[in-house]
Design an enzyme around this catalytic site. Structure first.
Site, PDB file in Angstrom:
ATOM      1  N   LYS A   1       0.832  -1.218   0.000  1.00 51.60           N
ATOM      2  CA  LYS A   1       0.000   0.000   0.000  1.00 51.60           C
ATOM      3  C   LYS A   1       0.863   1.263   0.000  1.00 51.60           C
ATOM      4  O   LYS A   1       0.610   2.190  -0.756  1.00 51.60           O
ATOM      5  CB  LYS A   1      -0.913   0.052   1.248  1.00 51.60           C
ATOM      6  CG  LYS A   1      -1.875  -1.095   1.384  1.00 51.60           C
ATOM      7  CD  LYS A   1      -2.818  -0.865   2.558  1.00 51.60           C
ATOM      8  CE  LYS A   1      -2.128  -0.778   3.910  1.00 51.60           C
ATOM      9  NZ  LYS A   1      -1.550  -2.029   4.399  1.00 51.60           N
TER      10      LYS A   1
ATOM     11  N   ARG B   1      -9.521   0.871   8.885  1.00 53.42           N
ATOM     12  CA  ARG B   1      -9.006  -0.445   9.248  1.00 53.42           C
ATOM     13  C   ARG B   1      -9.963  -1.204  10.156  1.00 53.42           C
ATOM     14  O   ARG B   1      -9.679  -2.334  10.540  1.00 53.42           O
ATOM     15  CB  ARG B   1      -7.719  -0.233  10.017  1.00 53.42           C
ATOM     16  CG  ARG B   1      -6.534  -1.012   9.534  1.00 53.42           C
ATOM     17  CD  ARG B   1      -5.348  -0.286  10.080  1.00 53.42           C
ATOM     18  NE  ARG B   1      -4.170  -1.016  10.224  1.00 53.42           N
ATOM     19  CZ  ARG B   1      -3.023  -0.630   9.651  1.00 53.42           C
ATOM     20  NH1 ARG B   1      -3.007   0.382   8.811  1.00 53.42           N
ATOM     21  NH2 ARG B   1      -1.937  -1.270   9.913  1.00 53.42           N
TER      22      ARG B   1
ATOM     23  N   ARG C   1      11.981  -6.010   5.045  1.00 48.62           N
ATOM     24  CA  ARG C   1      11.696  -4.593   4.803  1.00 48.62           C
ATOM     25  C   ARG C   1      12.644  -3.660   5.560  1.00 48.62           C
ATOM     26  O   ARG C   1      12.979  -3.888   6.708  1.00 48.62           O
ATOM     27  CB  ARG C   1      10.255  -4.316   5.222  1.00 48.62           C
ATOM     28  CG  ARG C   1       9.784  -2.933   4.839  1.00 48.62           C
ATOM     29  CD  ARG C   1       8.316  -2.909   4.655  1.00 48.62           C
ATOM     30  NE  ARG C   1       7.599  -2.802   5.917  1.00 48.62           N
ATOM     31  CZ  ARG C   1       6.299  -2.543   5.986  1.00 48.62           C
ATOM     32  NH1 ARG C   1       5.594  -2.409   4.876  1.00 48.62           N
ATOM     33  NH2 ARG C   1       5.707  -2.460   7.141  1.00 48.62           N
TER      34      ARG C   1
ATOM     35  N   ARG D   1      11.843  -1.228  10.944  1.00 53.61           N
ATOM     36  CA  ARG D   1      10.826  -0.659  11.828  1.00 53.61           C
ATOM     37  C   ARG D   1      10.618  -1.579  13.030  1.00 53.61           C
ATOM     38  O   ARG D   1      10.653  -2.790  12.888  1.00 53.61           O
ATOM     39  CB  ARG D   1       9.520  -0.517  11.045  1.00 53.61           C
ATOM     40  CG  ARG D   1       9.174   0.909  10.735  1.00 53.61           C
ATOM     41  CD  ARG D   1       8.082   0.984   9.731  1.00 53.61           C
ATOM     42  NE  ARG D   1       6.891   0.237  10.132  1.00 53.61           N
ATOM     43  CZ  ARG D   1       5.789   0.161   9.388  1.00 53.61           C
ATOM     44  NH1 ARG D   1       5.752   0.769   8.229  1.00 53.61           N
ATOM     45  NH2 ARG D   1       4.741  -0.512   9.796  1.00 53.61           N
TER      46      ARG D   1
ATOM     47  N   ARG E   1       0.314  -8.239  13.814  1.00 57.80           N
ATOM     48  CA  ARG E   1      -0.255  -7.306  12.823  1.00 57.80           C
ATOM     49  C   ARG E   1      -1.119  -8.057  11.809  1.00 57.80           C
ATOM     50  O   ARG E   1      -2.181  -7.581  11.415  1.00 57.80           O
ATOM     51  CB  ARG E   1       0.860  -6.551  12.100  1.00 57.80           C
ATOM     52  CG  ARG E   1       1.455  -5.439  12.961  1.00 57.80           C
ATOM     53  CD  ARG E   1       2.812  -5.019  12.456  1.00 57.80           C
ATOM     54  NE  ARG E   1       2.801  -4.467  11.123  1.00 57.80           N
ATOM     55  CZ  ARG E   1       3.852  -4.484  10.299  1.00 57.80           C
ATOM     56  NH1 ARG E   1       4.967  -5.053  10.669  1.00 57.80           N
ATOM     57  NH2 ARG E   1       3.768  -3.936   9.117  1.00 57.80           N
TER      58      ARG E   1
END
Ligand code: ADP
Length: 221
Positions: free
Chosen positions: A14, A86, A124, A157, A168
């Protein structure tokens, strides 16, 4: 004036697509995750702790934050929402806000295979200065661990650690995925886009065509 909602699981791309769309359409990219992170300690210790655990923060906080952001001048020609809504309560809140202003909402659902999601999230890295996302496997920086644009050392992160990734994804399955059915049943336009295999630029091209947007590569945007 249009609202584009990028919908998909964590790691579905996204943020990457939102940045490409922002550059093409010249409307702001509104990411609730980035907004919450940039506020740092100002959001309060319990919010920071919730984010670090991978769970969702309160609807009330996020709804107020988004409303305030969308009311700014740069959002009058449209905006791209990333990571919002969400929950069903957020979706209802957003729909009411948009309907009151006569703003049309288009939801792009990025569909990505679960194993690819895991590989993306664990590899990531993000630039701490400009927020650009990289992946050490599929989209590495040109120079090892350094941002192509800023030269800054890339970081993992906090919530990209494995146990947090699991939480998550669970939060997504439990609270966010059902929002899609809610939006469909409410008659909102939802387009499905396969985000699994192609390069980000190809996925972007599919999204651009489904939006009927002009070809941004032709005017240098
Ligand atoms: P990702 O989609 O990759 O999980 P985000 O950057 O969108 O990450 O969000 C990071 C965290 O910020 C979430 O795990 C959650 O704690 C919080 N957050 C972001 N957007 C929302 C939202 N709309 N509602 C509740 N919490 C949110």
């Amino acid at each position: 004036m249009n609202a584009i909602v990028l919908f998909g699981s964590p790691g579905s791309g996204k943020g990457t697509q939102a940045k490409l769309l922002e550059r093409c359409l010249l409307v702001p990219h509104v990411s609730t995750g980035d907004m919450l992170r940039s506020r740092g300690a100002a959001v309060g210790q319990s919010v920071v702790a919730t984010m670090q655990s991978g769970a969702l923060v309160s609807d009330d906080l996020v709804n107020r934050m988004v409303e305030e952001r969308l009311s700014r001048g740069d959002a009058t020609n449209g905006f791209i929402l990333d990571g919002y809504p969400r929950t069903q309560a957020q979706a209802r809140h957003l729909s009411e806000w948009l309907d009151e202003r006569g703003i049309h909402e288009l939801v792009i659902h990025l569909i990505v295979d679960y194993n690819i999601i895991i590989a993306r999230l664990t590899g990531r890295r993000q630039c701490p200065v400009c927020g650009t996302l990289y992946n050490m496997v599929s989209h590495p920086p040109k120079v090892d661990e350094l941002c192509d644009l800023e030269g800054a050392k890339l970081v993992v992160r906090d919530d990209d650690r494995e146990s947090v990734i699991r939480e998550r994804l669970e939060a997504y399955e439990r609270q966010t995925r059902p929002v899609l059915d809610y939006l469909r049943e409410a008659g909102r336009q939802v387009r499905e886009v396969d985000g699994s295999t192609a390069a980000p630029e190809q996925i972007f091209e599919t999204i651009r065509q489904s939006l009927n947007a002009h070809d941004c590569t032709k005017n240098g945007r």
